[in-house]
Design a protein around this motif. Structure first.
Motif, PDB file in Angstrom:
ATOM      1  N   UNK A 144      20.636 -40.583  -7.240  1.00 54.47           N
ATOM      2  CA  UNK A 144      20.032 -41.905  -7.037  1.00 54.47           C
ATOM      3  C   UNK A 144      19.240 -41.948  -5.729  1.00 54.47           C
ATOM      4  N   UNK A 145      19.832 -41.472  -4.649  1.00 56.15           N
ATOM      5  CA  UNK A 145      19.154 -41.486  -3.356  1.00 56.15           C
ATOM      6  C   UNK A 145      17.949 -40.551  -3.351  1.00 56.15           C
ATOM      7  N   UNK A 146      18.081 -39.386  -3.986  1.00 57.98           N
ATOM      8  CA  UNK A 146      16.966 -38.438  -4.021  1.00 57.98           C
ATOM      9  C   UNK A 146      15.780 -39.012  -4.788  1.00 57.98           C
ATOM     10  N   UNK A 147      16.019 -39.632  -5.943  1.00 49.25           N
ATOM     11  CA  UNK A 147      14.922 -40.219  -6.710  1.00 49.25           C
ATOM     12  C   UNK A 147      14.306 -41.409  -5.989  1.00 49.25           C
ATOM     13  N   UNK A 148      15.113 -42.165  -5.267  1.00 48.84           N
ATOM     14  CA  UNK A 148      14.568 -43.262  -4.462  1.00 48.84           C
ATOM     15  C   UNK A 148      13.622 -42.729  -3.397  1.00 48.84           C
ATOM     16  N   UNK A 149      13.998 -41.628  -2.741  1.00 47.18           N
ATOM     17  CA  UNK A 149      13.139 -41.042  -1.718  1.00 47.18           C
ATOM     18  C   UNK A 149      11.859 -40.467  -2.315  1.00 47.18           C
ATOM     19  N   UNK A 150      11.938 -39.949  -3.544  1.00 48.12           N
ATOM     20  CA  UNK A 150      10.721 -39.451  -4.195  1.00 48.12           C
ATOM     21  C   UNK A 150       9.758 -40.598  -4.439  1.00 48.12           C
ATOM     22  N   UNK A 151      10.263 -41.707  -4.957  1.00 46.13           N
ATOM     23  CA  UNK A 151       9.404 -42.880  -5.187  1.00 46.13           C
ATOM     24  C   UNK A 151       8.811 -43.389  -3.886  1.00 46.13           C
ATOM     25  N   UNK A 152       9.580 -43.306  -2.812  1.00 45.01           N
ATOM     26  CA  UNK A 152       9.150 -43.893  -1.549  1.00 45.01           C
ATOM     27  C   UNK A 152       8.184 -42.990  -0.788  1.00 45.01           C
ATOM     28  N   UNK A 153       8.446 -41.688  -0.763  1.00 46.19           N
ATOM     29  CA  UNK A 153       7.696 -40.783   0.100  1.00 46.19           C
ATOM     30  C   UNK A 153       6.763 -39.823  -0.647  1.00 46.19           C
ATOM     31  N   UNK A 154       6.840 -39.755  -1.973  1.00 47.22           N
ATOM     32  CA  UNK A 154       5.999 -38.809  -2.722  1.00 47.22           C
ATOM     33  C   UNK A 154       5.400 -39.500  -3.940  1.00 47.22           C
ATOM     34  N   UNK A 155       4.455 -40.418  -3.746  1.00 46.96           N
ATOM     35  CA  UNK A 155       3.867 -41.135  -4.900  1.00 46.96           C
ATOM     36  C   UNK A 155       3.189 -40.168  -5.859  1.00 46.96           C
ATOM     37  N   UNK A 156       3.463 -40.356  -7.138  1.00 48.70           N
ATOM     38  CA  UNK A 156       2.849 -39.526  -8.165  1.00 48.70           C
ATOM     39  C   UNK A 156       3.541 -38.201  -8.412  1.00 48.70           C
ATOM     40  N   UNK A 157       4.581 -37.870  -7.646  1.00 47.80           N
ATOM     41  CA  UNK A 157       5.252 -36.580  -7.818  1.00 47.80           C
ATOM     42  C   UNK A 157       6.187 -36.611  -9.023  1.00 47.80           C
ATOM     43  N   UNK A 158       6.452 -35.421  -9.582  1.00 46.70           N
ATOM     44  CA  UNK A 158       7.435 -35.254 -10.643  1.00 46.70           C
ATOM     45  C   UNK A 158       8.726 -34.699 -10.043  1.00 46.70           C
ATOM     46  N   UNK A 159       9.831 -34.996 -10.700  1.00 46.97           N
ATOM     47  CA  UNK A 159      11.131 -34.569 -10.181  1.00 46.97           C
ATOM     48  C   UNK A 159      11.923 -33.865 -11.273  1.00 46.97           C
ATOM     49  N   UNK A 160      12.813 -32.967 -10.837  1.00 45.24           N
ATOM     50  CA  UNK A 160      13.719 -32.260 -11.748  1.00 45.24           C
ATOM     51  C   UNK A 160      15.138 -32.367 -11.199  1.00 45.24           C
ATOM     52  N   UNK A 161      16.044 -32.857 -12.026  1.00 48.07           N
ATOM     53  CA  UNK A 161      17.458 -32.955 -11.670  1.00 48.07           C
ATOM     54  C   UNK A 161      18.197 -31.862 -12.443  1.00 48.07           C
ATOM     55  N   UNK A 162      18.782 -30.914 -11.719  1.00 47.78           N
ATOM     56  CA  UNK A 162      19.460 -29.773 -12.368  1.00 47.78           C
ATOM     57  C   UNK A 162      20.937 -29.793 -11.995  1.00 47.78           C
ATOM     58  N   UNK A 163      21.783 -29.963 -12.997  1.00 46.53           N
ATOM     59  CA  UNK A 163      23.225 -29.878 -12.825  1.00 46.53           C
ATOM     60  C   UNK A 163      23.669 -28.437 -13.076  1.00 46.53           C
ATOM     61  N   UNK A 164      24.608 -27.942 -12.306  1.00 49.69           N
ATOM     62  CA  UNK A 164      25.026 -26.546 -12.468  1.00 49.69           C
ATOM     63  C   UNK A 164      26.497 -26.401 -12.041  1.00 49.69           C
ATOM     64  N   UNK A 165      27.122 -25.332 -12.505  1.00 49.70           N
ATOM     65  CA  UNK A 165      28.484 -25.015 -12.095  1.00 49.70           C
ATOM     66  C   UNK A 165      28.769 -23.572 -12.456  1.00 49.70           C
ATOM     67  N   UNK A 166      29.731 -23.006 -11.734  1.00 48.79           N
ATOM     68  CA  UNK A 166      30.240 -21.667 -12.055  1.00 48.79           C
ATOM     69  C   UNK A 166      31.765 -21.704 -11.926  1.00 48.79           C
ATOM     70  N   UNK A 167      32.356 -20.543 -11.760  1.00 45.50           N
ATOM     71  CA  UNK A 167      33.819 -20.500 -11.737  1.00 45.50           C
ATOM     72  C   UNK A 167      34.402 -21.167 -10.495  1.00 45.50           C
ATOM     73  N   UNK A 168      33.650 -21.200  -9.408  1.00 47.51           N
ATOM     74  CA  UNK A 168      34.207 -21.690  -8.148  1.00 47.51           C
ATOM     75  C   UNK A 168      33.593 -22.997  -7.664  1.00 47.51           C
ATOM     76  N   UNK A 169      32.327 -23.242  -8.027  1.00 50.97           N
ATOM     77  CA  UNK A 169      31.649 -24.393  -7.433  1.00 50.97           C
ATOM     78  C   UNK A 169      30.842 -25.133  -8.510  1.00 50.97           C
ATOM     79  N   UNK A 170      30.484 -26.362  -8.182  1.00 49.97           N
ATOM     80  CA  UNK A 170      29.579 -27.144  -9.012  1.00 49.97           C
ATOM     81  C   UNK A 170      28.648 -27.919  -8.082  1.00 49.97           C
TER      82      UNK A 170
END
Length: 375
Positions: A291-317
């Motif tokens: 939520x905060x990252x997309x808000x900052x994109x709207x505020x500081x990077x007009x017209x930019x595209x964004x990618x949200x990538x969720x990931x995890x492995x055996x030890x971390x997510x």
């Protein structure tokens, strides 16, 4: 329904405006065609005037269609209109300058006396070229001014939306902080005292010899135990909720990420997944990070595209939010960076890390990662 706040000229339908422009261009060409009956000239004039109907969809092609009539006839309305439309739609300034120069050159040539243009009348040709060049650059400059005004209005609208969003987030944060403090007070003070009452009542129930006293002590102990259960339930609710659900800040879970991405107001893609058994705290932290990252994109990077990538492995997510470079200049706004500080604090609660930084392509990246069993 017509908006009362709009200027009168903005209420006119585009097709009506284009029809009027074509009519004026045809009148301008007809005045120049009074002594001209050549079929080729008539065709060029008709094609250049009719092309104005397509000026919004194909501004460059329409401008090129007006060049032949500019060469054969002493007309100004159609080419100037085409140049203005091209300047309002294109951000390629070398292209605009080249089109203005091309219009000036074509307008300076006289097809009936091309041999004399470069031999006997150099001074007049120079004066005419300078005049035509100024006439050509005027609609280009005016079109660029209109484009800059439109961009500024759009940026101000985005800034106002971002401010409203931040105000809502701040109010939600304050409410969550107050609820967390209330939960701590209830847990540390009220629950402790009620527990003491229950313990004392239990001791009195065992030690008392009078039946009425034992019954009263049993009742007090039972009510105290029920009160403790209610208090624990209320403490859990206060800690799990930051306030009432709103459109901007719903109670965050992994299931809410898709809705957050689709209503963010920017072109965003959501990929990957997370472990299904991560804690509620971790889910809220992931949601708030996105939520905060997309808000900052709207505020500081007009017209930019964004990618949200969720990931995890055996030890971390974790989650990684990356945006491209802005396509329009942004308006500089004061920022306390409290949002990023809050995200780092949330990451610390998960024994995780929170990193931010620019990308080689001119964008920005935000990443949160934590151990799988941090909670």
């Amino acid at each position: 329904m017509v908006s009362v706040g709009k200027p009168l000229w903005r209420r006119v339908p585009p097709w009506a405006v284009d029809t009027c422009l074509v009519a004026f261009a045809a009148l301008d060409a007809w005045i120049s065609l009074l002594d001209e009956e050549h079929p080729l000239v008539l065709a060029c004039a008709a094609l250049g005037c009719a092309g104005l109907f397509l000026r919004r969809r194909f501004p460059l092609a329409v401008f090129l269609l007006t060049l032949p009539m500019t060469f054969y006839l002493d007309v100004a309305f159609a080419p100037i209109t085409a140049l203005y439309t091209l300047a309002t739609h294109s951000r390629n300034r070398p292209l605009l300058a080249g089109c203005a120069l091309l219009h000036a050159v074509v307008g300076s040539l006289d097809p009936s006396s091309l041999s004399d243009t470069f031999s006997d009348n150099h001074a007049w040709t120079l004066v005419q070229a300078v005049y035509t060049l100024a006439t050509a650059f005027a609609p280009v400059l005016f079109g660029q001014l209109v484009q800059a005004r439109h961009d500024m209005a759009q940026q101000l609208m985005e800034v106002e939306e971002a401010r409203e969003h931040e105000r809502a987030l701040y109010a939600q944060t304050v409410l969550a902080r107050e609820r967390a403090q209330l939960a701590r007070e209830m847990h540390d003070v009220v629950s402790h005292q009620v527990s003491l009452i229950a313990v004392r009542a239990g001791a009195l129930q065992v030690a008392a010899k009078d039946t009425d006293t034992r019954e009263a002590a049993r009742t007090i102990r039972s009510l105290s135990a029920n009160t403790l259960d209610e208090l624990r339930h209320m403490v859990n609710l206060l800690r799990a909720s930051g306030g009432r659900t709103t459109e901007l800040t719903p109670q965050p879970t992994l299931a809410d990420l898709h809705h957050l991405v689709t209503t963010s107001g920017i072109e965003t893609t959501l990929t990957g997944d997370l472990p299904p058994d991560i804690s509620t705290t971790a889910q809220r932290t992931i949601y708030r990070t996105v939520q905060e990252a997309l808000t900052n994109v709207r505020k500081h990077a007009p017209g930019a595209r964004a990618e949200v990538r969720l990931w995890h492995d055996a030890a971390r997510f974790g989650v990684t939010v990356t945006n491209t470079a802005p396509t329009r200049p942004s308006v500089a706004l004061p920022s306390s960076r409290q949002g990023l500080i809050g995200l780092r604090e949330r990451a610390d609660l998960l024994d995780g890390t929170f990193t931010t930084g620019p990308t080689p392509q001119g964008g920005f990246q935000v990443e949160l990662q934590a151990p799988v069993r941090a909670d």
